[in-house]
Motif scaffolding. Structure first.
Motif, PDB file in Angstrom:
ATOM      1  N   ARG A   1      28.990  12.228   4.671  1.00 20.08           N
ATOM      2  CA  ARG A   1      28.094  11.338   2.692  1.00 20.08           C
ATOM      3  C   ARG A   1      29.588  11.391   1.781  1.00 20.08           C
ATOM      4  O   ARG A   1      29.950   9.872   2.218  1.00 20.08           O
ATOM      5  N   ARG A   2      30.143  12.532   1.793  1.00 16.82           N
ATOM      6  CA  ARG A   2      31.600  12.145   0.238  1.00 16.82           C
ATOM      7  C   ARG A   2      32.657  10.688   0.911  1.00 16.82           C
ATOM      8  O   ARG A   2      33.038  10.277   0.979  1.00 16.82           O
ATOM      9  N   GLN A   3      33.029  11.633   2.723  1.00 11.38           N
ATOM     10  CA  GLN A   3      33.816  10.979   2.305  1.00 11.38           C
ATOM     11  C   GLN A   3      33.543   9.613   2.949  1.00 11.38           C
ATOM     12  O   GLN A   3      34.139   8.575   2.857  1.00 11.38           O
ATOM     13  N   ALA A   4      32.743   8.873   3.592  1.00 11.97           N
ATOM     14  CA  ALA A   4      31.861   7.621   4.275  1.00 11.97           C
ATOM     15  C   ALA A   4      31.719   7.438   2.487  1.00 11.97           C
ATOM     16  O   ALA A   4      31.954   5.598   2.444  1.00 11.97           O
ATOM     17  N   ALA A   5      31.387   7.889   1.175  1.00 10.20           N
ATOM     18  CA  ALA A   5      31.612   7.352  -0.092  1.00 10.20           C
ATOM     19  C   ALA A   5      32.945   6.740  -0.246  1.00 10.20           C
ATOM     20  O   ALA A   5      33.122   5.431  -1.346  1.00 10.20           O
TER      21      ALA A   5
END
Length: 73
Positions: free
Chosen positions: A1-5
Motif C-alpha cells: 500500500r505504501r508503494q502504491a500511495a
C-alpha cells in the motif's frame, strides 16, 4: 500500500523456475529513490514452492545472488 500511495507500480520482469525454486524479479520504477541501497529499481526474490504453495520466500541483494540461491546458472 505504501508503494502504491507513492505512485510506484511494480512490474514482473522475470520469473524462472528450477525444481522447487522460483526466481522472481520485480521492476518498480522509482523505488531506488526510497532506498539507502540502490538496486536498479528492482527487487529480487527466490520462492520455494511445494505442493502448489509458497513455503519460503527469500529476498536477495541482486540478480546473481538470487540465481545462485535458486540454482539457476
Amino acid at each position: 500500500r505504501r508503494q502504491a500511495a507513492l505512485g510506484l507500480l511494480p512490474q514482473l520482469e522475470e520469473m524462472t523456475a528450477r525444481g522447487d525454486k522460483v526466481l522472481a524479479v520485480v521492476h518498480i520504477p522509482g523505488i531506488d529513490a526510497q532506498r539507502v541501497r540502490q538496486s536498479g529499481d528492482r527487487n529480487y526474490a527466490v520462492l520455494t514452492v511445494r505442493d502448489g504453495r509458497i513455503t519460503a520466500l527469500r529476498a536477495c541483494r541482486d540478480h546473481d545472488e538470487a540465481c545462485e540461491l535458486a540454482g539457476i546458472g
